[in-house]
Design a protein around this motif. Structure first.
Motif, mmCIF file in Angstrom:
data_model
loop_
_atom_site.group_PDB
_atom_site.id
_atom_site.type_symbol
_atom_site.label_atom_id
_atom_site.label_comp_id
_atom_site.label_asym_id
_atom_site.label_seq_id
_atom_site.Cartn_x
_atom_site.Cartn_y
_atom_site.Cartn_z
ATOM 1 N N ASP A 151 10.843 -3.874 3.098
ATOM 2 C CA ASP A 151 9.731 -4.284 2.250
ATOM 3 C C ASP A 151 10.298 -4.819 0.927
ATOM 4 N N ILE A 177 7.401 13.132 -0.704
ATOM 5 C CA ILE A 177 6.619 11.968 -0.264
ATOM 6 C C ILE A 177 7.169 10.707 -0.932
ATOM 7 N N GLU A 191 2.870 1.950 -3.102
ATOM 8 C CA GLU A 191 1.997 2.380 -4.202
ATOM 9 C C GLU A 191 1.680 3.869 -4.085
ATOM 10 N N LEU A 192 1.491 4.326 -2.850
ATOM 11 C CA LEU A 192 1.230 5.762 -2.671
ATOM 12 C C LEU A 192 2.443 6.590 -3.080
ATOM 13 N N ARG A 206 7.305 -3.553 -8.305
ATOM 14 C CA ARG A 206 6.982 -4.475 -7.213
ATOM 15 C C ARG A 206 7.296 -5.911 -7.589
ATOM 16 N N LEU A 207 7.473 -6.726 -6.559
ATOM 17 C CA LEU A 207 7.673 -8.159 -6.733
ATOM 18 C C LEU A 207 6.593 -8.882 -5.955
ATOM 19 N N HIS A 208 5.980 -9.857 -6.587
ATOM 20 C CA HIS A 208 5.037 -10.657 -5.832
ATOM 21 C C HIS A 208 5.164 -12.102 -6.252
ATOM 22 N N MET A 259 0.826 -1.208 0.000
ATOM 23 C CA MET A 259 0.000 0.000 0.000
ATOM 24 C C MET A 259 0.865 1.265 0.000
ATOM 25 N N HIS A 308 4.429 5.815 -5.413
ATOM 26 C CA HIS A 308 4.368 5.802 -6.868
ATOM 27 C C HIS A 308 3.384 6.877 -7.376
ATOM 28 N N VAL A 309 2.203 6.902 -6.736
ATOM 29 C CA VAL A 309 1.197 7.895 -7.116
ATOM 30 C C VAL A 309 1.752 9.303 -6.908
ATOM 31 N N ALA A 310 2.473 9.487 -5.799
ATOM 32 C CA ALA A 310 3.024 10.819 -5.519
ATOM 33 C C ALA A 310 3.944 11.261 -6.650
ATOM 34 N N SER A 353 9.025 -6.521 -1.230
ATOM 35 C CA SER A 353 8.124 -6.558 -2.383
ATOM 36 C C SER A 353 8.424 -5.375 -3.304
#
Lengths: 240, 636
Positions: free
Chosen positions: B65, B52, B4-5, B149-151, B1, B7-9, B67
């Protein structure tokens, strides 16, 4: 869903940065409404859409769903298991294996006081089980931060019952190492090394510890006769 | 989460940067006050969102993290916290994010501090910086995204390059980037001046503090980088003429020329076109340096082909930026009024000559750095251009600069007559020659390199200090900028003393030592007390104990280390250094030999610390000069 709330909040903040200076100029520019209206409309329309579009193209929104799934599963498993075990032991408290398992789970969660209580019950119920006694000693040592005193007595007690108890051997060696009794530490750890399955992390860690103790012993026996720089014996965290 | 934020920033910052660019430039061109205000708002928002993004990346590293692919590739669970934080800019992606953050920081600083500038110039500068930021954010998001990201995430990361696990690397990249990015302010001012056609003394006064600050940061960045190489690479060199070092030296040379020609433009209104050219060049060279270091071209031109998009993106941008600014320069420079006549012998001429020499030296570095790359890229063979070339070409080019540097502050603006000038500095010159010839006798052997370095340094110090004293006597007091000049010039001299003495008189010895063995070097005796294993958080080290004796007295215990890092299996040499005013004693462990014997490298580095001390003084000088210009600007 909460991600999109975050995206929304970010977009609103960005719009505030753009539009507040714009409208503060508005009062000064009574005659030139167009200068203000068009950029405002453009920004309000384009920025949110482009943000969402670019994010869907570049980002990995799907990862959240997958992460949530795996996390829920693993959380459910561990928490659920501990909870189930606690409930079961409440119903049938006479179950040394159960208390032992619960104690180990508590140690994994670093709830040392709970672990000590659980393992204390296990030892009372199975006073001759070296494995349980050694585990009790470890919980107690983790709680008080040292092996000295009662934990060491328990370790010795476990070794008297069985000289093949791995946890007890490890702790006995560690205690000797901390007291700089290198030979004694080697005695316990070398014995432990023979008992552990090879090519495991645990085996490797103990082998390293043995090497370290050997080197210390060599230096002492080698009699180079010079003062060594004081290297504090690092209390190694007992590997789980 | 949270990643991702981040990234959006960055995505929002990208759009704000573009808006800032368009609104700033168009607003200035069409005289729309509201748009220019919006561009300033966009700059503030851009800083917030890039910050950010950056903090989110740092957080991802701190929280392990894995991921986030960037974290998985450049960190590990056993990496100590401080290096987990700095690992955020240890990678290609992270370092460009840091670059972008600093860029938006400089933009906001210009937006706030430059409020009193003419509105159109201010908006143009902000707009140009917005377009630059837009490029960097686009580069980041589309080719070097730090938030891939890695999943499922790996259980552990592959650890940070051990070379970067060092306190020097915590501050070196941010300082260097502050310098590089700081030149974007001068660049933006130059382009804005070319667009508007307004290029005068006032313009130079606005740009000068910004350029000086960028120069100060770049100086400090290079200093820390050189110091880091000295103690971390394990053989005590402090400058290697390595392409990545040249990459930072070139903008520094251009920046040094720029701060001096800005002074001429500010004081006399002269050299305007030249100043603008230098402002364009300093930033273009910063970009070129970043391109060289970060695209992988340096390690091998073929690394470029591994990720062609990245290299291509920067290359295209460089071409657009340099091409567009040169076209603008060619079209508009003619419109700049030529003003400020000066005579053949004058302070202007001296500064211009120094400038030209600096640029000539820069050209030799550029040639030596790019030529092997170009040959290799066209498959014409591999050559390596190393210290012999640079020492033979660069050093002689700098010697006349140093001569000028002593005398230029003595010269009058406009015109100066040599028969009047020379007698005023004759004693300083005689003193310098005497000092330079005599001082090397204090060392083991008289060497001409040391004599030359000491003569030049003494000349700078004598001429600068006596010049300031004379000026103070006639004017009553010295302005801050004069203190700055004195500090920077004396700092350079101090650095030259360090360079001359350490290259002339350093001594070294490689010996195989058993525990108990001793070896002598100079007036020191080294007694090896053996090596023992010491565990580290993510490495294990053999730490040697060496007792250092000077004339029979124990002076220090040195603990050099040889480390093996667990994940990368890389071996690192951690030298043990006893720092001293008159020189360092430097011990590094070589290879282990059978039977507890180690090959040990022992070095004496006379006066090496003066190098970095000199650089610090130079930076301080730049700071004082910047403060002086700002004070003066505020008073007017």
């Amino acid at each position: 869903m909460s991600l999109w709330f975050g995206v929304g909040a970010f977009v609103v903040v960005a719009l505030v940065f753009l539009l507040v200076p714009l409208f503060r100029q508005k009062s000064a520019l009574a005659g030139r409404q167009g200068d203000v209206r068009w950029p405002a409309v453009g920004v309000l329309g384009v920025l949110p859409a482009l943000t969402v579009g670019l994010y869907i193209y570049l980002g990995a929104p799907a990862i959240l769903k997958e992460q949530a799934l795996t996390q829920a599963q693993s959380n459910y498993d561990v928490d659920g298991m501990v909870k189930a075990l606690e409930d079961k032991l409440k119903a049938t408290p006479n179950d040394p294996e159960g208390w032992y398992a619960l104690g180990r789970a508590y140690i994994a969660f670093t709830r040392y006081a709970d672990a000590e209580q659980a393992l204390s019950k296990a030892t009372t119920q199975a006073p001759q089980d070296a494995r349980i006694i050694a585990q009790y000693a470890e919980a107690m040592a983790l709680k008080q931060g040292s092996l000295d005193g009662r934990p060491l007595e328990l370790v010795q007690q476990a070794l008297e019952i069985s000289y093949e108890e791995t946890k007890a051997l490890e702790l006995a060696g560690l205690s000797a190492f901390q007291k700089e009794n290198w030979a004694e530490a080697l005695h316990y750890w070398r014995r432990l090394l023979k008992l552990l399955p090879k090519e495991t992390e645990h085996h490797e860690a103990i082998a390293q510890a043995v090497q370290m103790a050997e080197r210390k012993l060599d230096l002492r026996l080698g009699g180079t006769g010079m003062p060594m720089p004081a290297v504090p014996a690092e209390p190694r965290k007992a590997p789980h | 989460m949270i990643p991702e934020l981040g990234h959006v920033a960055l995505i929002i910052a990208l759009q704000l940067a573009l808006l800032q660019g368009i609104l700033g430039l168009v607003g200035a061109a069409c005289d729309k006050t509201a748009w220019m205000a919006m561009a300033r708002g966009a700059a503030g928002g851009q800083l917030l969102f890039v910050a950010i993004g950056f903090l989110v990346l740092v957080w991802s590293f701190m929280a392990n993290d894995f991921s986030v692919m960037n974290v998985a590739e450049h960190s590990s669970r056993r990496l100590p916290l401080e290096y987990r934080i700095t690992a955020a800019w240890g990678s290609h992606e992270g370092s460009f994010l840091l670059w972008t953050l600093l860029m938006s920081g400089w933009t906001v600083a210009v937006a706030i501090i430059g409020r009193k500038l003419p509105a159109d110039l201010h908006a143009r500068v902000i707009g140009i910086m917005g377009l630059l930021s837009f490029f960097f954010l686009a580069y980041l998001l589309f080719t070097s995204n730090p938030f891939m990201r890695l999943h499922p995430p790996p259980a552990d990361g592959s650890d940070l390059n051990p070379l970067l696990q060092d306190p020097g690397m915590i501050i070196h990249p941010p300082l260097l980037y502050m310098g590089y990015v700081g030149f974007s302010v001068a660049f933006a001012f130059a382009v804005a001046a070319l667009i508007s056609g307004r290029l005068d003394a006032a313009w130079a006064r606005w740009v000068r503090p910004w350029t000086l600050m960028a120069w100060v940061f770049l100086t400090l960045g290079i200093m820390v980088g050189s110091w880091w190489a000295y103690y971390e690479l394990g053989w005590g060199g402090w400058w290697f003429w390595d392409p990545s070092e040249n990459a930072s030296l070139m903008p520094w040379l251009a920046g040094t020329a720029l701060v001096h020609s800005l002074m001429v433009t500010e004081q006399r209104g002269a050299l305007r076109v030249w100043t603008v050219f230098l402002a364009l060049a300093a930033f273009a060279l910063s970009l070129l340096g970043t391109f060289l270091v970060r695209s992988g071209v340096l390690s091998s031109v073929h690394a470029f082909a591994l990720d062609p998009l990245r290299g291509l993106f920067i290359l295209v941008f460089l071409c657009i930026l340099i091409g567009a600014s040169l076209i603008l320069f060619a079209k508009r420079a003619g419109a700049v009024k030529v003003a400020g006549n000066f005579g053949m012998v004058s302070r202007e001429t001296a500064l211009l000559t120094g400038n030209v020499l600096l640029l000539a030296a820069l050209a030799t570095v550029l040639l030596g750095t790019l030529y092997p790359l170009i040959l290799d890229a066209f498959g014409l063979g591999k050559i390596s251009v190393g210290p012999p070339y640079f020492n033979a070409v660069f050093v002689p080019m700098m010697a006349p600069v140093l001569l000028l540097l002593g005398i230029a502050p003595w010269m009058r603006w406009g015109s100066e007559s040599l028969p009047e000038l020379l007698p005023r500095v004759r004693w300083q010159a005689v003193g310098a020659v005497l000092a330079g010839l005599a001082l090397p006798f204090a060392f083991a052997e008289w060497k001409w390199q040391a004599a030359l370095g000491l003569t030049l340094a003494a000349w700078i110090i004598f001429a600068t200090v006596s010049g300031l004293v004379a000026r103070r006597r006639s004017a009553g007091s010295l302005p801050l900028s004069a203190w700055g000049m004195g500090c920077a010039h004396v700092g350079l001299a101090v650095g030259i003393i360090g360079m001359g003495l350490v290259s002339g008189y350093e001594s070294e010895k490689t010996v195989a030592m058993q525990p108990g063995d001793s070896a002598g070097l100079g007036r020191y005796e080294f007694i090896f007390r053996g090596a023992e294993e010491v565990p580290g958080p993510n490495f294990s080290a053999m730490r040697g104990t060496v007792e250092l004796m000077k004339e029979g007295r124990a002076v220090a215990t040195l603990l050099p280390e040889k480390r093996i890092y667990a994940k990368s299996k890389m071996t690192m040499t951690e030298a043990a250094i006893r720092y001293g005013f008159a020189g360092d004693v430097y011990v590094a462990m070589g290879e282990p030999l059978p039977g507890g014997t180690w090959s040990m490298q022992l070095y004496l580095k006379p006066f090496v610390g003066w190098l970095w001390g000199g650089a610090l003084l130079m930076a301080l000088g730049g700071l004082l000069a910047a403060a002086g210009v700002r004070n003066k600007g505020a008073r007017e």
